[in-house]
Design a protein around this motif. Structure first.
Motif, mmCIF file in Angstrom:
data_model
loop_
_atom_site.group_PDB
_atom_site.id
_atom_site.type_symbol
_atom_site.label_atom_id
_atom_site.label_comp_id
_atom_site.label_asym_id
_atom_site.label_seq_id
_atom_site.Cartn_x
_atom_site.Cartn_y
_atom_site.Cartn_z
ATOM 1 N N SER A 36 0.737 -1.185 -0.100
ATOM 2 C CA SER A 36 0.100 0.000 -0.045
ATOM 3 C C SER A 36 0.895 1.263 -0.133
ATOM 4 C CB SER A 36 -0.853 0.012 1.252
ATOM 5 O OG SER A 36 -0.221 0.010 2.389
ATOM 6 N N TYR A 37 1.986 1.377 0.700
ATOM 7 C CA TYR A 37 2.966 2.310 0.824
ATOM 8 C C TYR A 37 3.625 2.768 -0.501
ATOM 9 C CZ TYR A 37 6.964 5.364 1.994
ATOM 10 O OH TYR A 37 7.596 6.461 1.965
ATOM 11 N N SER A 38 4.102 1.519 -1.021
ATOM 12 C CA SER A 38 5.024 1.618 -2.363
ATOM 13 C C SER A 38 3.880 2.060 -3.562
ATOM 14 C CB SER A 38 5.546 0.466 -2.548
ATOM 15 O OG SER A 38 6.414 0.024 -1.454
ATOM 16 N N ALA A 39 2.608 1.373 -3.483
ATOM 17 C CA ALA A 39 1.776 1.604 -4.468
ATOM 18 C C ALA A 39 1.446 3.193 -4.688
ATOM 19 C CB ALA A 39 0.668 0.691 -4.610
ATOM 20 N N PHE A 40 0.834 3.811 -3.471
ATOM 21 C CA PHE A 40 0.323 5.188 -3.495
ATOM 22 C C PHE A 40 1.600 5.975 -3.674
ATOM 23 C CE2 PHE A 40 -3.327 3.239 -1.910
ATOM 24 C CZ PHE A 40 -4.362 4.050 -2.822
ATOM 25 N N GLN A 41 2.934 5.721 -3.129
ATOM 26 C CA GLN A 41 3.801 6.593 -3.442
ATOM 27 C C GLN A 41 4.411 6.646 -4.962
ATOM 28 O OE1 GLN A 41 8.071 5.238 -2.227
ATOM 29 N NE2 GLN A 41 8.326 7.328 -1.374
ATOM 30 N N PHE A 42 4.200 5.502 -5.511
ATOM 31 C CA PHE A 42 4.508 5.548 -6.975
ATOM 32 C C PHE A 42 3.581 6.069 -7.783
ATOM 33 C CE2 PHE A 42 3.679 3.344 -11.094
ATOM 34 C CZ PHE A 42 4.917 3.465 -11.562
ATOM 35 N N LEU A 43 2.133 6.311 -7.311
ATOM 36 C CA LEU A 43 1.192 7.055 -8.229
ATOM 37 C C LEU A 43 1.139 8.419 -7.843
ATOM 38 C CD1 LEU A 43 -1.884 4.364 -7.348
ATOM 39 C CD2 LEU A 43 -0.891 4.794 -9.654
ATOM 40 N N LEU A 82 -6.986 -2.198 9.926
ATOM 41 C CA LEU A 82 -7.591 -1.221 9.301
ATOM 42 C C LEU A 82 -6.926 0.178 9.152
ATOM 43 C CD1 LEU A 82 -9.550 -0.375 6.806
ATOM 44 C CD2 LEU A 82 -11.380 0.345 8.867
ATOM 45 N N TRP A 83 -6.561 0.596 10.482
ATOM 46 C CA TRP A 83 -6.012 1.730 10.544
ATOM 47 C C TRP A 83 -4.387 1.852 10.299
ATOM 48 C CZ3 TRP A 83 -7.590 6.720 10.988
ATOM 49 C CH2 TRP A 83 -8.754 6.930 11.210
ATOM 50 N N LEU A 84 -3.864 0.613 10.610
ATOM 51 C CA LEU A 84 -2.381 0.653 9.979
ATOM 52 C C LEU A 84 -2.408 0.718 8.513
ATOM 53 C CD1 LEU A 84 -1.201 -2.739 11.929
ATOM 54 C CD2 LEU A 84 -0.610 -0.263 12.292
ATOM 55 N N PHE A 85 -3.445 0.057 7.573
ATOM 56 C CA PHE A 85 -3.662 0.430 6.022
ATOM 57 C C PHE A 85 -3.817 1.634 5.937
ATOM 58 C CE2 PHE A 85 -4.174 -4.266 5.777
ATOM 59 C CZ PHE A 85 -3.678 -4.476 4.598
ATOM 60 N N ILE A 86 -4.743 2.359 6.785
ATOM 61 C CA ILE A 86 -4.942 3.591 6.625
ATOM 62 C C ILE A 86 -3.889 4.532 6.522
ATOM 63 C CG2 ILE A 86 -6.289 5.957 7.220
ATOM 64 C CD1 ILE A 86 -8.315 3.732 7.896
ATOM 65 N N GLY A 87 -3.108 4.427 7.639
ATOM 66 C CA GLY A 87 -1.700 5.042 8.062
ATOM 67 C C GLY A 87 -0.687 4.739 6.850
ATOM 68 N N ARG A 88 -0.596 3.573 6.461
ATOM 69 C CA ARG A 88 0.682 3.462 5.387
ATOM 70 C C ARG A 88 0.251 3.920 4.186
ATOM 71 N NH1 ARG A 88 5.350 3.338 6.615
ATOM 72 N NH2 ARG A 88 6.160 1.943 4.995
#
Length: 273
Positions: A36-43, A82-88
């Motif tokens: 999730s972190y890498s994907a949104f950073q890439f986008l 879920l909040w770990l996902f939101i944070g990352r």
């Protein structure tokens, strides 16, 4: 700025798998959490890059660091997976620091000194991955939220430092656009993949990176299951790996490449990996 940012990032790496497991994350869920972190950073990095061309590097760096601080606080206070996902995910969206800092280096260095400036970015990367995992591992003794708050504090210090010390380079928007590395430049892609040597090197780099990131996702839990490592042990081991990386890439690689040649070095290095 990059060094402090990477220390904060390195703090999270050994802790996150244990943190996620505490909330019942399965192996696939952990994989998606890391993705999730890498994907949104890439986008989002190209969007931040274009914004920094228009309004300047400094405000984008400050905004992205503020976002990183908030994301780390979210991780520290996370009541569920879920909040770990939101944070990352939020951290990935705000993760424009490195690409914008690289563009900043290009803005303030003449062409003949640019490689040296980019080398400083690489050194900051390596040192961040030495200190970060070690600090994260030590702080994990006080709970998995403690390292996240420490990373948030570092990011906040980074904002204060950048606010007072980081000046906007006095150049035009046109020059900023020229200095920024464009990830989706069609001409550059055609040139890269049109040559058999650069195409092969790029493919090898992609495959090795794919292998390394797979290892990183399951490394901490593997060490726990096989050897009984906790987050602190995993942090020290990752710091040791970072130290070896800095020694090799910082000095040994140039001597080895001169003696054996890049082709042999790539083959042997990949074989060792």
């Amino acid at each position: 700025v990059v060094f402090i940012d990477l220390v904060g990032f390195g703090i999270v790496i050994p802790i996150l798998p244990y943190y996620a497991k505490e909330y019942g994350a399965s192996a696939p869920q952990l994989g998606w959490l890391m993705t999730s972190y890498s994907a949104f950073q890439f986008l989002c990095a190209p969007l931040w890059g274009r914004l920094s061309d228009r309004i300047g590097r400094r405000p984008v760096l400050l905004a992205s660091m503020l976002g990183t601080t908030v994301s780390m606080v979210m991780l520290g206070l996370a009541p569920s997976l879920l909040w770990l996902f939101i944070g990352r995910t939020f951290a990935g969206i705000c993760g424009a620091n490195i690409s914008t800092a690289t563009a900043y280096i290009a803005d303030v260095t003449p062409p003949q000194d640019r490689a040296k400036g980019m080398g400083m970015i690489g050194a900051a990367f390596g040192l961040g991955f030495i200190f970060g995992p070690a600090i994260g591992g030590i702080l994990s003794r006080f709970g998995y939220g403690a390292p996240m708050f420490a990373a948030a504090g570092l990011s906040l210090l980074n904002i204060v430092f950048a606010y007072f010390k980081l000046e906007e380079p006095p150049i035009t928007q046109e020059l900023r656009e020229q200095n920024r590395t464009k990830r989706f430049d069609r001409e550059a892609l055609k040139e890269t993949f049109g040559d058999s040597k650069t195409r092969a090197a790029t493919l090898v780099f992609f495959i090795v990176t794919l292998a390394i990131t797979q290892m990183e996702v399951c490394f901490a839990l593997f060490m726990q299951a096989r050897h009984g490592y906790d987050a602190q042990g995993a942090g020290w081991l990752l710091a040791f790996m970072g130290t070896i990386m800095v020694l090799v890439q910082g000095g040994l690689i140039s001597k080895l490449s001169k003696r054996f040649g890049e082709g042999r070095l790539i083959l042997f290095g990949t074989l060792l990996m």
